[in-house]
Enzyme design. Structure first.
Site, mmCIF file in Angstrom:
data_model
loop_
_atom_site.group_PDB
_atom_site.id
_atom_site.type_symbol
_atom_site.label_atom_id
_atom_site.label_comp_id
_atom_site.label_asym_id
_atom_site.label_seq_id
_atom_site.Cartn_x
_atom_site.Cartn_y
_atom_site.Cartn_z
ATOM 1 C CG MET A 38 -1.970 -1.065 1.247
ATOM 2 S SD MET A 38 -2.992 -1.032 2.750
ATOM 3 C CE MET A 38 -1.861 -1.810 3.927
ATOM 4 C CB ALA A 39 1.264 3.978 -2.459
ATOM 5 C CB CYS A 121 -2.224 1.100 -8.228
ATOM 6 S SG CYS A 121 -2.444 2.753 -7.515
#
Length: 352
Positions: A38-39, A121
């Site tokens: 998860m960015a 994403c």
């Protein structure tokens, strides 16, 4: 809001404890619970914490495949895996096969033991560059990218996808077959299309169809927020493991809770107040040490805010915490949070 136990997935028994955890190339995972990339979330402090609390595999934040951008502060932090046990999985994102292949080579040279390719994403800034889940619209390009990256490195390459671009383009099964044919060694599937982003409920029929269509390990992702739900999803889809994303934010204990339930069929006790305090303080210290005082304080606001989210007074506590400007003030806040929680005469933190 999704029902945490979707009606279609009613399973009375947990997934069998005798099911062996999956392997990714030479790496046999210790259990069937994985931290999703998860960015802005799965930085080194969070990865190390989740692994300590039971994650069988953790995956780094997404790194843009263009190595010319790796000199930025954000990219340097995302590429920092010092002190992490293996296998170290690094996620890369982009839309150019050769650039992704080069990024994979450089990641391996920097210590990556698994390279994960992001085709899941949904963020506009990623999809607008023909990367992330936007790639699912072009199956030929998907094949070219996977072939190039697999050929570029001698370490396992994995892939994360969604079920498709939109409801009319649910091509997850075809992409999964391409992945297997090109040498991808494990596949994570989020049970939503890109068009859905994170709205509505994740669906697991496509994940089940993908698992039935390929022989490589498949990891089910999306709306898995409890041990019971994890077991239900594993049974329903036949997936080899679950991948936990947002369910771990503010709740890193979820990994050991799921693992315990899958092995024993019993619910593990919630962490004590003393353990919660220790984990939150340790997480704070790790963030301050990793990012430095200035950025560490700011990034801690997000993570501590997630821990506070389960409290009835979460909004007030978050506002108080977000106003703090120093590591010492943040440490004091957490100390006071638990000290006053033990006192019947008080009700949370005094912002002063």
């Amino acid at each position: 809001m999704c029902n945490p136990l979707c009606p279609r997935l009613r399973i009375t028994m947990p997934a069998s404890a005798c099911v062996e955890p999956p392997a990714i190339g030479p790496y046999r995972l210790p259990n069937r619970v994985i931290l999703a990339p998860m960015a802005g979330v799965t930085d080194r402090p969070f990865r190390q914490l989740c692994r300590k609390l039971g994650a069988g595999l953790v995956v780094s934040e997404m790194v843009i495949a263009d190595p010319s951008l790796w000199h930025t502060r954000k990219s340097r932090a995302r590429l920092d895996h010092r002190g992490e046990p293996g296998p170290r999985s690094v996620q890369i994102a982009g839309g150019d096969p050769e650039m992704l292949a080069d990024a994979a080579r450089q990641s391996a040279a920097r210590g990556a033991q698994i390279v994960d390719i992001n085709m899941g994403c949904p963020a506009k800034k990623v999809c607008n560059k023909a990367a992330g889940s936007a790639l699912l619209r072009d199956e030929r390009l998907v094949a070219e990218i996977l072939e190039a990256v697999v050929a570029a490195v001698d370490i396992p390459v994995t892939l994360k996808i969604r079920t498709g671009w939109c409801a009319d383009s649910n091509n997850g099964v075809r992409v999964a077959r391409i992945a297997e044919q090109t040498g991808i060694q494990a596949l994570a599937v989020h049970g939503r299309t890109r068009e859905q982003r994170y709205t509505g409920c994740a669906e697991y029929d496509t994940i089940a169809a993908i698992k039935a269509a390929v022989t490589i390990p498949v990891f089910a992702n999306g709306d898995i927020t409890s041990p019971e739900k994890a077991a239900e999803v594993l049974v329903y889809t036949g997936a080899d493991a679950v991948m936990i994303g947002r369910g771990a934010q503010g709740n890193p204990w979820i990994f050991r809770q799921i693992d315990h339930y899958l092995r024993t069929g019993r619910i593990l006790a919630e962490p004590s107040g003393a353990e919660r305090r220790t984990v939150m303080q340790g997480h704070l210290e790790a963030l301050h040490a990793f990012y430095g005082d200035h950025m560490g304080v700011r990034i801690a606001r997000k993570h501590i805010g997630w821990y506070l989210g389960t409290r009835e007074d979460a909004k007030r506590l978050r506002a108080s915490f977000n106003a703090l400007e120093s590591p010492d003030a943040q440490r004091h806040f957490v100390d006071e949070l638990f000290r006053q929680a033990d006192s019947p005469a008080t009700n949370g933190i005094n912002a002063a």
